[in-house]
Design a protein around this motif. Structure first.
Motif, PDB file in Angstrom:
ATOM      1  N   GLU A 130       0.797  -1.230   0.000  1.00 48.59           N
ATOM      2  CA  GLU A 130       0.000   0.000   0.000  1.00 48.59           C
ATOM      3  C   GLU A 130       0.835   1.288   0.000  1.00 48.59           C
TER       4      GLU A 130
ATOM      5  N   ALA B 106      -1.107   4.463   0.624  1.00 49.74           N
ATOM      6  CA  ALA B 106      -1.687   4.859   1.920  1.00 49.74           C
ATOM      7  C   ALA B 106      -1.053   6.177   2.349  1.00 49.74           C
TER       8      ALA B 106
ATOM      9  N   ARG C 109      -5.696  10.847   9.968  1.00 55.01           N
ATOM     10  CA  ARG C 109      -6.080   9.458   9.728  1.00 55.01           C
ATOM     11  C   ARG C 109      -5.519   9.045   8.376  1.00 55.01           C
ATOM     12  N   MET C 110      -5.447   7.722   8.162  1.00 55.20           N
ATOM     13  CA  MET C 110      -4.952   7.229   6.872  1.00 55.20           C
ATOM     14  C   MET C 110      -6.101   7.166   5.869  1.00 55.20           C
ATOM     15  N   VAL C 111      -5.806   7.488   4.633  1.00 53.84           N
ATOM     16  CA  VAL C 111      -6.743   7.227   3.539  1.00 53.84           C
ATOM     17  C   VAL C 111      -5.923   6.704   2.352  1.00 53.84           C
ATOM     18  N   LEU C 112      -6.626   6.207   1.353  1.00 52.66           N
ATOM     19  CA  LEU C 112      -5.909   5.662   0.193  1.00 52.66           C
ATOM     20  C   LEU C 112      -5.979   6.626  -0.984  1.00 52.66           C
TER      21      LEU C 112
ATOM     22  N   TYR D 206     -11.257   8.833  -1.484  1.00 52.11           N
ATOM     23  CA  TYR D 206     -12.715   8.701  -1.337  1.00 52.11           C
ATOM     24  C   TYR D 206     -13.069   8.401   0.112  1.00 52.11           C
ATOM     25  N   THR D 207     -14.232   8.910   0.485  1.00 54.56           N
ATOM     26  CA  THR D 207     -14.621   8.729   1.878  1.00 54.56           C
ATOM     27  C   THR D 207     -16.097   9.079   2.067  1.00 54.56           C
ATOM     28  N   ASN D 208     -16.474   9.192   3.318  1.00 56.49           N
ATOM     29  CA  ASN D 208     -17.853   9.512   3.659  1.00 56.49           C
ATOM     30  C   ASN D 208     -17.954  11.028   3.879  1.00 56.49           C
TER      31      ASN D 208
ATOM     32  N   SER E 295     -18.392  12.218   7.594  1.00 55.07           N
ATOM     33  CA  SER E 295     -17.426  11.773   8.599  1.00 55.07           C
ATOM     34  C   SER E 295     -16.806  12.980   9.303  1.00 55.07           C
ATOM     35  N   GLN E 296     -15.978  12.690  10.280  1.00 54.27           N
ATOM     36  CA  GLN E 296     -15.291  13.785  10.999  1.00 54.27           C
ATOM     37  C   GLN E 296     -14.437  14.613  10.044  1.00 54.27           C
ATOM     38  N   LYS E 297     -13.668  13.905   9.179  1.00 57.27           N
ATOM     39  CA  LYS E 297     -12.784  14.641   8.254  1.00 57.27           C
ATOM     40  C   LYS E 297     -13.597  15.529   7.335  1.00 57.27           C
TER      41      LYS E 297
ATOM     42  N   GLN F  12     -19.999   6.644   8.775  1.00 58.00           N
ATOM     43  CA  GLN F  12     -18.624   6.771   9.263  1.00 58.00           C
ATOM     44  C   GLN F  12     -18.478   7.813  10.368  1.00 58.00           C
ATOM     45  N   SER F  13     -17.742   7.449  11.373  1.00 56.91           N
ATOM     46  CA  SER F  13     -17.391   8.285  12.532  1.00 56.91           C
ATOM     47  C   SER F  13     -18.544   8.465  13.532  1.00 56.91           C
TER      48      SER F  13
HETATM   49  C1  LIG Z   1      -4.306   2.066   5.326  1.00 54.79           C
HETATM   50  C2  LIG Z   1      -5.646   2.699   5.567  1.00 54.79           C
HETATM   51  C3  LIG Z   1      -6.364   3.200   4.511  1.00 54.79           C
HETATM   52  C4  LIG Z   1      -7.595   3.793   4.715  1.00 54.79           C
HETATM   53  N1  LIG Z   1      -8.239   4.311   3.650  1.00 54.79           N
HETATM   54  C5  LIG Z   1      -9.393   4.964   3.844  1.00 54.79           C
HETATM   55  C6  LIG Z   1     -10.013   5.625   2.753  1.00 54.79           C
HETATM   56  O1  LIG Z   1      -9.527   5.615   1.625  1.00 54.79           O
HETATM   57  N2  LIG Z   1     -11.161   6.250   2.998  1.00 54.79           N
HETATM   58  C7  LIG Z   1     -11.727   6.306   4.233  1.00 54.79           C
HETATM   59  O2  LIG Z   1     -12.786   6.873   4.377  1.00 54.79           O
HETATM   60  N3  LIG Z   1     -11.149   5.711   5.270  1.00 54.79           N
HETATM   61  C8  LIG Z   1      -9.993   5.048   5.121  1.00 54.79           C
HETATM   62  N4  LIG Z   1      -9.376   4.461   6.189  1.00 54.79           N
HETATM   63  C9  LIG Z   1      -9.989   4.599   7.509  1.00 54.79           C
HETATM   64  C10 LIG Z   1      -9.604   5.975   8.061  1.00 54.79           C
HETATM   65  O3  LIG Z   1      -8.270   5.940   8.551  1.00 54.79           O
HETATM   66  C11 LIG Z   1     -10.531   6.461   9.178  1.00 54.79           C
HETATM   67  O4  LIG Z   1     -10.651   5.510  10.192  1.00 54.79           O
HETATM   68  C12 LIG Z   1     -11.914   6.788   8.666  1.00 54.79           C
HETATM   69  O5  LIG Z   1     -11.880   7.400   7.413  1.00 54.79           O
HETATM   70  C13 LIG Z   1     -12.640   7.706   9.656  1.00 54.79           C
HETATM   71  O6  LIG Z   1     -11.935   8.910   9.816  1.00 54.79           O
HETATM   72  P1  LIG Z   1     -12.596  10.237  10.432  1.00 54.79           P
HETATM   73  O7  LIG Z   1     -13.482   9.800  11.556  1.00 54.79           O
HETATM   74  O8  LIG Z   1     -11.452  11.063  10.887  1.00 54.79           O
HETATM   75  O9  LIG Z   1     -13.375  10.889   9.339  1.00 54.79           O
HETATM   76  C14 LIG Z   1      -8.151   3.858   6.012  1.00 54.79           C
HETATM   77  C15 LIG Z   1      -7.421   3.346   7.081  1.00 54.79           C
HETATM   78  C16 LIG Z   1      -6.184   2.771   6.854  1.00 54.79           C
HETATM   79  C17 LIG Z   1      -5.397   2.252   8.018  1.00 54.79           C
END
Ligand SMILES: Cc1cc2nc3c(=O)[nH]c(=O)nc-3n(C[C@H](O)[C@H](O)[C@H](O)COP(=O)(O)O)c2cc1C
Ligand SMILES: NC(=O)C1=CN([C@@H]2O[C@H](COP(=O)(O)OP(=O)(O)OC[C@H]3O[C@@H](n4cnc5c(N)ncnc54)[C@H](OP(=O)(O)O)[C@@H]3O)[C@@H](O)[C@H]2O)[C@H](O)CC1
Ligand SMILES: Cc1ncc(COP(=O)(O)O)c(C=O)c1O
Ligand SMILES: [K+]
Length: 571
Positions: free
Chosen positions: A397, A400, A415-418, A430-432, A435-437, A494-495
């Protein structure tokens, strides 16, 4: 089949739980009885009735399985209503797998629970392996030496412990040392050999030739540096194994004295090399150990096949088991209780990983220099280049990245995202959107991204402002994901707080059913992408003595055009 009502189950639950440790410690037959009750609801009927008959008593094998089951339940806690399936799954496995499960749950192999061999047993096992069981000495030595090399590589990284001296004795223990040195060479270490009493058999002369062809130096006893501490990071003690008897004769007596003495004199001031003993700390009595108290005190012991009795006295930080070749007939005949090897590993740790002093943990980064002349003019081009190199290096990854945001209160969160796309317009993930972010980004669009590619000693920092990607882009990406992740995205608010895992599973199952005939799962409105448009990108290449290379790109207006200026920052 005996059926227990829920009250009876509860009584047993409480009863067993409170008595569990004492039952396990004493290993009394009570354990069997209790477990039988426990199993009442969960075992397939034939197995249950076989177990539940008071006489004849359970075979030792079944008894052992039951004890393992108790250990498992203890470690896992009782899964409440779910314990039926958990126990059934446990019971359907082989004895070896059960033992491995229980060990894995405990996270380590307890040294007091494993078998130790006498000198005679060790020699007998050797004879059996090489007689009726069809092994050759070459094969066993190759596997033994490989186990030693992989154990060393697990405990002592080549970046810190490069220079190795393998001191090899006249028997098979010495042969293991020669094989280990060859593997260590290929693992990136720099081995030297001291092999004063060579055995003129083809196996040994072949091993010597192999090492010579790698240009591994051989040192005579006279050539050994007077201060081993400053010349070597690891000393492999391959002098004597389980056939050692009496008192060590020259020249080994002196070598062993040097190894034993070194510990004492070096303790006071400087870093002394790690001493790794193969199978037996040389000079120790194979069963009674360091009888005089003046013997070698190795930092690491790699026991082969099974630890010998003397290993009970080993006090160093790393005890490993190697020799992953024991066939069931041997394990059964000698009633060997040994830790399971993880995955495809050639070695397994016995006992706990020693406590580390966190403040002393550090890496010295050694990398090619990263110069202004060689970088791309555009940071995205440079990013792609490094990204491709991270992929080529086989990193897991490499996409990441840590995303840091801060809402209107100014408190940052990460936090980690991809990373799912990168071009001149920016970095996409991509995400929700609830969410918090997402909340923080709606309050403050400024964010930063961070990549760390550990094995390349590289870090990339990106800062900029964030926008949502178009709905079409999100739709396209959403439908490219595995169906499970699409449903997962719908399930997860999410969150937000969830009462338990079960709730998520339940909703997931319902949606899976709902969409079973549906080709296209609709993307929830609250799910989609963001794009960070970079205002600053910094490429960091770790170097020695913390004098790292840092090249930072920031945009500048030149004749109404946006160009990237590159500056070097102090590390
Ligand atoms: C390696 C890795 C990749 C992740 N990729 C994503 C991602 O692409 N999108 C996402 O929403 N969360 C991803 N997560 C989960 C986030 O780290 C996080 O838990 C989630 O987005 C909630 O974050 P927030 O509450 O700060 O919004 C990933 C976690 C890890 C460890
Ligand atoms: N199944 C396995 O686990 C395998 C283990 N391997 C390794 O083999 C050794 C045992 O090897 P072996 O050759 O039987 O014995 P040693 O390496 O311990 O050494 C025997 C030689 O040492 C001499 N010796 C014995 N005592 C003394 C002493 N007091 N002073 C000087 N020399 C001594 C002995 O000579 P003798 O004249 O006394 O007979 C021998 O020359 C085991 O520990 C593992 O490391 C295999 O590699 C693979 C299978
Ligand atoms: C909650 C969440 N959403 C999205 C992703 C990105 O996954 P995918 O590669 O399936 O888009 C991840 C990855 O870990 C994640 O944990
Ligand atoms: K040894």
């Amino acid at each position: 089949m005996l059926l227990l009502n829920s009250r009876a189950r509860l009584v047993f639950y409480v009863h067993v739980r409170t008595r569990m440790w004492s039952i396990l410690r004493n290993k009394t037959a009570t354990a069997t009885t209790m477990t039988c009750f426990f199993l009442a609801h969960s075992l397939p009927p034939p197995l249950f009735s076989a177990l539940f008959k008071p006489s004849p008593p359970p075979t030792p094998q079944i008894h052992r399985s039951l004890l393992l089951l108790l250990r498992l339940l203890l470690c896992q806690g009782f899964p409440g209503a779910g314990w039926g399936p958990a126990i059934r799954s446990f019971c359907s496995r082989s004895d070896r797998e059960r033992r491995a499960m229980a060990d894995r749950l405990e996270g380590f192999c307890d040294p007091s629970s494993i078998s130790y061999l006498t000198q005679r047993e060790a020699a007998e096992i050797d004879e059996n392996l090489m007689g009726p069981l069809g092994f050759s000495v070459d094969q066993l030595m190759e596997l033994a030496g490989l186990s030693v090399a992989t154990s060393i590589a697990e405990a002592y990284k080549a970046s810190e412990y490069k220079r190795i001296l393998a001191i090899c004795g006249p028997g098979n223990n010495g042969g293991d040392g020669l094989v280990a040195a060859r593997h260590l060479f290929h693992f990136g270490y720099k081995p030297c050999i001291c092999y004063p009493k060579r055995t003129p058999k083809p196996l040994y002369t072949g091993l010597v030739t192999q090492l010579e062809s790698l240009r591994v130096p051989f040192l005579s006893v006279e050539d050994l540096p007077s201060d081993l501490s400053s010349e070597f990071d690891i000393l492999v003690d391959a002098v004597f194994g389980f056939s050692f008897h009496g008192a060590a004769r020259p020249p080994f007596d002196d070598i062993i004295r040097r190894l034993a003495g070194m510990r004492k004199s070096d303790q006071a001031n400087k870093k002394s090399p790690a001493i790794v003993s193969i199978d037996i700390p040389s000079g120790w009595h194979v069963e009674e150990g360091d009888v005089s108290g003046e013997g070698i005190k190795p930092d690491m012991l790699v026991s082969l096949t099974a630890p010998k009795l003397c290993a009970k006295q080993f006090r160093g930080p790393h005890h490993f088991l190697g020799g992953r070749f024991v066939p069931p007939p041997i394990a059964e005949k000698y009633n060997l209780r040994l830790p399971p090897y993880p995955g495809t590993s050639m070695c397994v740790r016995i006992g706990k990983i020693p406590q580390v002093d966190i403040s002393s943990m550090r890496e010295n980064y050694i990398s090619p220099e990263f110069q202004e002349e060689e970088v791309e003019a555009h940071p995205i081009k440079q990013f792609r280049k490094w990204f491709e190199e991270a992929v080529a290096a086989g990193l897991r990854e490499p996409n990441a990245m840590a995303l840091s945001t801060a809402g209107k209160d100014g408190k940052p969160s990460s936090r980690m995202v991809l990373l799912k796309g990168v071009d001149e317009d920016g970095f996409v993930w991509y995400t929700n959107y609830e969410s918090q972010k997402a909340r923080e980004l709606s309050e403050n669009p400024w964010a930063s991204l961070l990549f760390y590619w550990e094995s390349l000693n590289r870090q990339v920092r990106v800062e900029g402002s964030v926008e949502k990607v178009s709905n079409e882009e999100s739709e396209l990406y959403f439908h490219s994901r595995p169906r499970g992740s699409q449903i997962g995205a719908i399930v997860s608010n999410q969150s937000s707080i969830v009462p338990g895992r079960q709730v998520l599973h339940q909703q997931y199952k319902e949606l899976e059913e709902k969409f079973s005939d549906v080709n296209l799962i609709p993307k929830p409105k609250h799910w989609g992408g963001y794009r960070l448009k970079p205002e600053l990108i910094e490429f960091w290449q770790g170097q020695q003595s913390r004098l790292h290379d840092r090249l930072q790109y920031c945009p500048q207006e030149v004749d109404g055009r946006r160009v990237w200026r590159i500056v070097r920052l102090a590390p």
